[in-house]
Design an enzyme around this catalytic site. Sequence first.
Site, PDB file in Angstrom:
ATOM      1  N   ASP A  21       0.921  -1.355   0.111  1.00  0.00           N
ATOM      2  CA  ASP A  21      -0.127  -0.121  -0.037  1.00  0.00           C
ATOM      3  C   ASP A  21       0.639   1.506  -0.046  1.00  0.00           C
ATOM      4  O   ASP A  21       1.638   1.515   0.988  1.00  0.00           O
ATOM      5  CB  ASP A  21      -0.929   0.032   1.119  1.00  0.00           C
ATOM      6  N   ASP A  25      -4.272   3.846   2.591  1.00  0.00           N
ATOM      7  CA  ASP A  25      -5.646   3.510   2.496  1.00  0.00           C
ATOM      8  C   ASP A  25      -6.151   2.145   2.891  1.00  0.00           C
ATOM      9  O   ASP A  25      -7.188   1.851   2.899  1.00  0.00           O
ATOM     10  CB  ASP A  25      -6.473   4.186   1.276  1.00  0.00           C
ATOM     11  N   ASP A  29      -1.727  -1.239  -3.799  1.00  0.00           N
ATOM     12  CA  ASP A  29      -2.111  -0.531  -5.154  1.00  0.00           C
ATOM     13  C   ASP A  29      -0.968  -0.301  -6.040  1.00  0.00           C
ATOM     14  O   ASP A  29       0.011  -0.946  -5.961  1.00  0.00           O
ATOM     15  CB  ASP A  29      -2.291   1.060  -4.804  1.00  0.00           C
ATOM     16  N   ASP A  98      -5.313  -9.671 -16.149  1.00  0.00           N
ATOM     17  CA  ASP A  98      -6.401 -10.483 -16.087  1.00  0.00           C
ATOM     18  C   ASP A  98      -7.276  -9.915 -16.999  1.00  0.00           C
ATOM     19  O   ASP A  98      -7.491  -8.735 -16.987  1.00  0.00           O
ATOM     20  CB  ASP A  98      -6.823 -10.357 -14.432  1.00  0.00           C
ATOM     21  N   ASP A 199      -9.718 -15.241 -17.159  1.00  0.00           N
ATOM     22  CA  ASP A 199     -10.479 -15.672 -16.090  1.00  0.00           C
ATOM     23  C   ASP A 199     -11.685 -16.464 -16.809  1.00  0.00           C
ATOM     24  O   ASP A 199     -12.270 -16.200 -17.677  1.00  0.00           O
ATOM     25  CB  ASP A 199     -11.210 -14.393 -15.487  1.00  0.00           C
ATOM     26  N   GLU A 250      -7.809 -19.742 -17.800  1.00  0.00           N
ATOM     27  CA  GLU A 250      -8.182 -20.534 -16.392  1.00  0.00           C
ATOM     28  C   GLU A 250      -9.375 -21.344 -16.963  1.00  0.00           C
ATOM     29  O   GLU A 250     -10.517 -20.938 -17.229  1.00  0.00           O
ATOM     30  CB  GLU A 250      -8.689 -19.389 -15.271  1.00  0.00           C
ATOM     31  N   HIS A 314      -4.624 -16.850  -5.799  1.00  0.00           N
ATOM     32  CA  HIS A 314      -5.685 -15.962  -4.910  1.00  0.00           C
ATOM     33  C   HIS A 314      -6.804 -16.622  -4.673  1.00  0.00           C
ATOM     34  O   HIS A 314      -7.635 -16.176  -3.695  1.00  0.00           O
ATOM     35  CB  HIS A 314      -5.755 -14.676  -5.912  1.00  0.00           C
ATOM     36  N   ASP A 315      -7.070 -17.924  -5.003  1.00  0.00           N
ATOM     37  CA  ASP A 315      -8.199 -18.671  -4.947  1.00  0.00           C
ATOM     38  C   ASP A 315      -8.067 -19.632  -4.207  1.00  0.00           C
ATOM     39  O   ASP A 315      -9.079 -20.411  -3.837  1.00  0.00           O
ATOM     40  CB  ASP A 315      -8.917 -18.938  -6.133  1.00  0.00           C
TER      41      ASP A 315
END
Length: 539
Positions: A21, A25, A29, A98, A199, A250, A314-315
């Site tokens: 970050d 926030d 990013d 992605d 995706d 994917e 990430h899944d």
Amino acid sequence: MSKKWWKEAVVYQIYWRSFFDSDGDGYGDLRGVIKKLDYIKNLGVDVIWLNPFYQSPDRDNGYDISDYYGIMEKAGDMAAFDELIHEIHQRGMKVIMDLVVNHTSDQHPWFVESRSSKNNPKRDWYIWKDPKDGREPNNWRSYFAPSCWEWDKASGQYYYHSFAVEQPDLNWENPELRQEIYKMMRFWLDKDIDGFRMDVINLLAKKEDLSEAENPYDISYLANNPGIHDYLQEMHREVLQHYDVMTVGEIPFVSPEEGLLYVDESRNELNTLFHFQVADEMPVWDMLRFKEIQTSWHEGLKKKGWNSQFLNNHDHTRQVTRYGNDRQYRIQSAKLLAAMIHTLPGTPYIYQGEEIGMTGVRFDSIEDYNDIAMKNKYHEEVSKGRDPQEVFESLLLLSRDNSRTPMQWNASSQAGFTAGEPWIKVNPNYKEINVESALNDTDSVYYFYQKLIELRKQNEVMVYGDYKDLLPDDEHLYVYTRSYNDVTWLIVLNHDDEQQRFTFNGFTNRKLILSNYRSEFEKNEEVLHPHEARIYKIN
Ligand code: GLC
């Protein structure tokens, strides 16, 4: 097989919202990524895959897009994006984005128009059906909801969604829509990106026959439907063939035979794929099954198509927790899994934090979690009257948040990820597991990855070598060779908490290239320590 940069590459996946970050926030990013590019470059990786940062209401962490041409505020802005691409290329790396075109957000102006009335010109850009006997057209489930149909009261029809209610599926049968998507792909490619991770790309074509599923929980009916290869060949013709880019699809619910249809070099669809026979079908480590999967994919794609190797993203829960031993042997086990993924056939992927052996997490309450898949499932089960605690426990191992906690940079507050409050809690083990301490320890998981990547650059056998499993029936040892021209490598992995024995019959002339236990074995080379990994060159 033809030589290609994306076969030789190592890809590093950045889940930017949890990476670094730069503005306090609480969200990582794009400028945060820029700040850490030297760290990534130093690891030796060639390609960066960035998770989606398009404009989005963020119900599914960016996979619900409301504007394909805009940047999500949390991520930054177009200037930050342009700078990031420039900085990545400056360092001799490439970047893939992605591409999420199976669905949009329900806030996308296309959908807002589409739902506004039955005669709206965009009606046909999504999938609308009349009720059947006063209810959903059939009993199909979606990934994140009990039904893939959502009732739209105002226009009096159901729309189709493979994921959350807020993620309506696009209708790929509509040629105008397809052209609009191709235009958008060209926009990003013309900004000089180097390819796409696509995706759930094999979900684009829908099943025409809407009859009831015998087992609605087996949602494979969502994928691989007739027409899919026409769409991908068209996409290739219209867009991809005009650029030197990498595409990785994917592709859930495929066998090697079906998988080959997507990546067969002579078919002009995709370069490579993620299949999910490990991640979706092997909840915990299963050596015999894993070997079967590797062999069948190697045989299935041989000389025709290219595979990808990964155990987490990430899944999917972090590999050392799910498939290794994240307690007593965390470091050895993290290195063993790395050695395996980088020596199996296919392009290897590193998910951020894997290179320091980051682990899954266990928060106390469902309130600490953010994953829409987990939360929706939790509420569905609890509303059936099941015990909330029991439901909660049952969802912990596979919660997608296991791998979404912030990157652990150092031992300072919030693991050095943010100066503010992170969007999701930091894994409490950050004081022990973090980048700073990994970089200070020459024996760390990080430097082991660095060596593996360097080896890949110097040894084509690691990329193009044939693969042979020497012990398909052994439950603890995974022993295989890779051979290319006149070079043979022997990989010996003890994936067990106990010592194991391996006899080097027929491999008398061998030289150790890399191991995760230094060279203590010289006393007795046939004994492998728990989670020991060795790579030999055979002469
Ligand atoms: C893919 C993404 C996942 C997302 C889903 C819907 O599986 O990896 O994070 O939720 O598609 O877009």
